[in-house]
Write an enzyme that holds these catalytic residues in place. Sequence first.
Site, PDB file in Angstrom:
ATOM      1  N   ASP A  29       0.846  -1.199   0.000  1.00  0.00           N
ATOM      2  CA  ASP A  29       0.000   0.000   0.000  1.00  0.00           C
ATOM      3  C   ASP A  29       0.880   1.247   0.000  1.00  0.00           C
ATOM      4  O   ASP A  29       1.653   1.459   0.931  1.00  0.00           O
ATOM      5  CB  ASP A  29      -0.887  -0.039   1.253  1.00  0.00           C
ATOM      6  CG  ASP A  29      -1.711   1.230   1.402  1.00  0.00           C
ATOM      7  OD1 ASP A  29      -1.929   1.921   0.379  1.00  0.00           O
ATOM      8  OD2 ASP A  29      -2.138   1.521   2.538  1.00  0.00           O
ATOM      9  N   ASP A  33      -4.117   3.922   2.745  1.00  0.00           N
ATOM     10  CA  ASP A  33      -5.549   3.643   2.952  1.00  0.00           C
ATOM     11  C   ASP A  33      -5.805   2.192   3.365  1.00  0.00           C
ATOM     12  O   ASP A  33      -6.951   1.754   3.457  1.00  0.00           O
ATOM     13  CB  ASP A  33      -6.371   4.020   1.700  1.00  0.00           C
ATOM     14  CG  ASP A  33      -6.042   3.149   0.495  1.00  0.00           C
ATOM     15  OD1 ASP A  33      -5.118   2.297   0.598  1.00  0.00           O
ATOM     16  OD2 ASP A  33      -6.692   3.306  -0.555  1.00  0.00           O
ATOM     17  N   ASP A  37      -1.901  -1.172  -3.765  1.00  0.00           N
ATOM     18  CA  ASP A  37      -2.238  -0.429  -4.984  1.00  0.00           C
ATOM     19  C   ASP A  37      -1.108  -0.550  -6.005  1.00  0.00           C
ATOM     20  O   ASP A  37      -0.055  -1.142  -5.730  1.00  0.00           O
ATOM     21  CB  ASP A  37      -2.529   1.043  -4.655  1.00  0.00           C
ATOM     22  CG  ASP A  37      -1.483   1.640  -3.723  1.00  0.00           C
ATOM     23  OD1 ASP A  37      -0.290   1.347  -3.929  1.00  0.00           O
ATOM     24  OD2 ASP A  37      -1.859   2.372  -2.787  1.00  0.00           O
ATOM     25  N   ASP A 106      -5.430 -10.371 -15.857  1.00  0.00           N
ATOM     26  CA  ASP A 106      -6.541 -11.278 -15.594  1.00  0.00           C
ATOM     27  C   ASP A 106      -7.702 -10.915 -16.515  1.00  0.00           C
ATOM     28  O   ASP A 106      -8.075  -9.741 -16.611  1.00  0.00           O
ATOM     29  CB  ASP A 106      -6.962 -11.129 -14.129  1.00  0.00           C
ATOM     30  CG  ASP A 106      -7.265 -12.452 -13.478  1.00  0.00           C
ATOM     31  OD1 ASP A 106      -8.112 -13.182 -14.025  1.00  0.00           O
ATOM     32  OD2 ASP A 106      -6.671 -12.743 -12.428  1.00  0.00           O
ATOM     33  N   ASP A 220      -9.941 -16.176 -16.375  1.00  0.00           N
ATOM     34  CA  ASP A 220     -10.735 -16.625 -15.239  1.00  0.00           C
ATOM     35  C   ASP A 220     -11.851 -17.588 -15.658  1.00  0.00           C
ATOM     36  O   ASP A 220     -12.615 -17.287 -16.579  1.00  0.00           O
ATOM     37  CB  ASP A 220     -11.351 -15.381 -14.579  1.00  0.00           C
ATOM     38  CG  ASP A 220     -11.973 -15.675 -13.238  1.00  0.00           C
ATOM     39  OD1 ASP A 220     -11.254 -16.140 -12.349  1.00  0.00           O
ATOM     40  OD2 ASP A 220     -13.194 -15.436 -13.087  1.00  0.00           O
ATOM     41  N   GLU A 274      -7.982 -20.760 -16.746  1.00  0.00           N
ATOM     42  CA  GLU A 274      -8.376 -21.420 -15.501  1.00  0.00           C
ATOM     43  C   GLU A 274      -9.557 -22.326 -15.806  1.00  0.00           C
ATOM     44  O   GLU A 274     -10.589 -21.867 -16.271  1.00  0.00           O
ATOM     45  CB  GLU A 274      -8.752 -20.388 -14.434  1.00  0.00           C
ATOM     46  CG  GLU A 274      -8.951 -21.024 -13.079  1.00  0.00           C
ATOM     47  CD  GLU A 274      -9.797 -20.196 -12.121  1.00  0.00           C
ATOM     48  OE1 GLU A 274      -9.619 -20.353 -10.909  1.00  0.00           O
ATOM     49  OE2 GLU A 274     -10.653 -19.411 -12.565  1.00  0.00           O
ATOM     50  N   HIS A 348      -4.395 -17.039  -5.044  1.00  0.00           N
ATOM     51  CA  HIS A 348      -5.236 -16.212  -4.180  1.00  0.00           C
ATOM     52  C   HIS A 348      -6.535 -16.897  -3.760  1.00  0.00           C
ATOM     53  O   HIS A 348      -7.284 -16.362  -2.955  1.00  0.00           O
ATOM     54  CB  HIS A 348      -5.557 -14.896  -4.911  1.00  0.00           C
ATOM     55  CG  HIS A 348      -6.413 -15.143  -6.116  1.00  0.00           C
ATOM     56  ND1 HIS A 348      -5.957 -15.836  -7.230  1.00  0.00           N
ATOM     57  CD2 HIS A 348      -7.699 -14.838  -6.380  1.00  0.00           C
ATOM     58  CE1 HIS A 348      -6.935 -15.938  -8.106  1.00  0.00           C
ATOM     59  NE2 HIS A 348      -7.999 -15.340  -7.619  1.00  0.00           N
ATOM     60  N   ASP A 349      -6.826 -18.063  -4.330  1.00  0.00           N
ATOM     61  CA  ASP A 349      -8.046 -18.809  -3.979  1.00  0.00           C
ATOM     62  C   ASP A 349      -7.761 -20.005  -3.078  1.00  0.00           C
ATOM     63  O   ASP A 349      -8.680 -20.756  -2.743  1.00  0.00           O
ATOM     64  CB  ASP A 349      -8.715 -19.375  -5.246  1.00  0.00           C
ATOM     65  CG  ASP A 349      -9.296 -18.302  -6.139  1.00  0.00           C
ATOM     66  OD1 ASP A 349      -9.641 -17.225  -5.626  1.00  0.00           O
ATOM     67  OD2 ASP A 349      -9.409 -18.557  -7.355  1.00  0.00           O
TER      68      ASP A 349
END
Length: 586
Positions: A29, A33, A37, A106, A220, A274, A348-349
Site C-alpha cells: 500500500d 488507505d 495499490d 486477468d 478466469d 483457468e 489467491h483462492d
Amino acid sequence: MSSHTAEDVNRAWWKEAVVYQIYPRSFNDSDGDGIGDIPGIVEKLDYLDELGIDVVWLNPVYESPNADNGYDIADYRAIMDEFGTMDDWEELLAGLHERDIRLIMDLVVNHTSDEHEWFRKSRESTDSDYRDYYIWRRGRTDVDGWTGHKGPEGEAPPNEWESFFGGPAWEYDEATGEWYLHLFDVKQPDLNWENPEVRDEVFDMMEWWLEKGIDGFRMDVINLVSKPESVTAHDPPTNDSDLGGTIDGPRIHEYMREMNDRVLAGRDLLTVGEMIGDGMPIDEARTYVGEDGDGLSMLFHFEHVLLDRAGRIWETAEWDLTDLKGVFSKWQYGLAEDGWNSLYLGNHDQPRIVSRFGDDGEYRRESAKLLGTLLHTLQGTPYVYQGEELGITNCPFESLDEFRDVETLNPVRSALDGGEIDSFEEVKEGLWANSRDNARTPMQWTGGENAGFTDGEPWIKVNPNCREVNVEAARADADSVWHYYRDLIRLRKEYDVIVYGDYDLLLSDHEKIWAYTRTLGDERLLVALNFSSEEAAFDLPDRVDADRDAAELLIGNYGDAGTDVESFTLRPWEARVYYLTEGHAA
Ligand code: TEU
C-alpha cells in the site's frame, strides 16, 4: 517413453519463464488507505527483479465494486480507484518491461459486475438492446412447496443450480419479473456467450489491452462460458440440478477457437486458462493446449487442490502423498508429447501451500523449500504466489468478522442462520485450513507494524507470524526460503533439462517419498523429496540408467547431503536434486 533431446524440443519463452502472481489488494500500500495499490507494486519492482522472476500475473485491477475483490468488473477499460490510475498502470508496465519482466492480465469474462453498464441496461426491460448480453429466464411454476428463495409466490428459480459461493445460482429481478444466472456471487451476472455481440465486446476489449503492450492473459473460469442446452435452448430451462454441464460446455471449443482466430493467433503471448472442474481427461486438455488445439499456452486444472476438499468450505477430506503424485504424474505424462503444464500449488483462492501440503510448525522452512523444489523441477511453467517465496503460513483468524471473502462468509452465515451450525467455533479450524482469506493476508515485508504493508489500517488481518517471516529477515538470512527460491529460479535458466526434460516417476507407491527423474538427451536429474516429518530411506531403482559415480548435488534443503545416489536417508522434509549423466547401471 520417447526421449527428447535439447535439439528436438519445441521452445517457447513462456516455457522457460517463472511467473509471479500479485494480488494487488494485499501486496503493498503506497498511500496509507490500508489497501494495496499499483504505485505500491511499482515501489517493489526491484524486489521482483532480484527474485529473478520473468512474468507477473496481476489479479484484476479494473473498476469494480469489489463484491469479489475485483472479479466483479464494472468497467474493463478503467482502473479501480483504490488501486490508482491508468497512468500508474502504464508506469507499472514500463517498469516491468525495463527489467525484462512481462505482464499478463486477468481476463474475467464469464461474468461482469451487476454494476457494469451492460447489466444496468440489460435489467431495465425485456427489450433492452443489452437484454441478451446476460442469461435471463422465467422461473418455474411447476414446483410444489418451493420455499428456498425470494422469488414471487409460487415461483421457483429456473433450475436447481447452486452458485459456487452458496445459494441458488439465479436471482429474481423485480423490474422485469425474470431471473438472471450468476454462477458466482449475486453481484456477478453471467455473460451470454451465445450472443455474438458479447463475443465482439470481449474480443475488442482484449485487443485494446494487447495494444497497450501486455504479454498475455490469465483467463478466469474460462471453461464455464458455454452453458448447456438445458439453459441455452429453453425458457424456462429444462430441469437440471447439476451445473456440471457448464464445465467444458457444448460450444466451448468453438468460442476458444474464435478467440484465437480473432485475437491471439500470430502474437507471441502467454495465455493460461483457468479450468474449473474435478477431473479433466487429458484429451480434453489437449483440445485447449495441444498443437492442434484452441491455442492456449497452458491451463490451470483443479485436481490437486480438490484432494482435501469435502463439499462445504469448512470440511476437509483425507488425502495422502500417493494421491498427489498420481494427479501430477497424470498431467506430467499426459502432456509430455503435446501441450504444456502450468505448475501451481497455491494462489489467491487457495490456502498457503506450506500449511496445506507441508508442515507449518517445526519444519516450516524445510517443507516450504521442499514444495518449492517440486514446483520448480516438474515439467511445466511454475507460478509463485506472493509470499510463497517466504514460506508464509495460513492465518489464525479469530472470529467471523476477521474474514473478508464471500466464499467464506456466504456459506458460513447461511449455515448459522439456518441452524446447520451453532457457532463460528464449530467451523473455525476448517476455515483456518481452507478459506481463501489465508492467501489474502498482506505481504510480509518487515517485522514491524502491519508487516510494512501499510501505514494505515489494513483491509484484512496481518498474519501474526510476520515478526519472524518477512522479506527483510529472509533477505538477511542466507538459509531462508527466499534465497532458496531465488536459487531455484536461477537454476531453471542454467539447465535446459529443468525446463524441457521428460518426467519419469520412481517408487510410485512410496508413502513418504516423491522421487522422479527428468531427462533431456544425456542429461538427467534425480529429484527426491521426503514428504514427511520422519526419516525415509531412498534406494535408486535399477532401471534408472545413470552414471552413479558422477552424481552432483544441484540443490537441496539440508546443508550436508552426500553424493551417493544409490541409497541414502532423507531427513524430515528433505529435498535433493542431483545432476546425473546418462551411463550404464552398475
Ligand atoms: O476462481 C474460480 C473458483 O472456482 C474459485 O472461486 C474457487 O472458489 C476456489 O478455487 C476454491 O475455493 C476464479 C477466481 O480465481 C476467483 O478469485 C473468483 O472468485 C472466481 O473465479 C469468480 O470470478
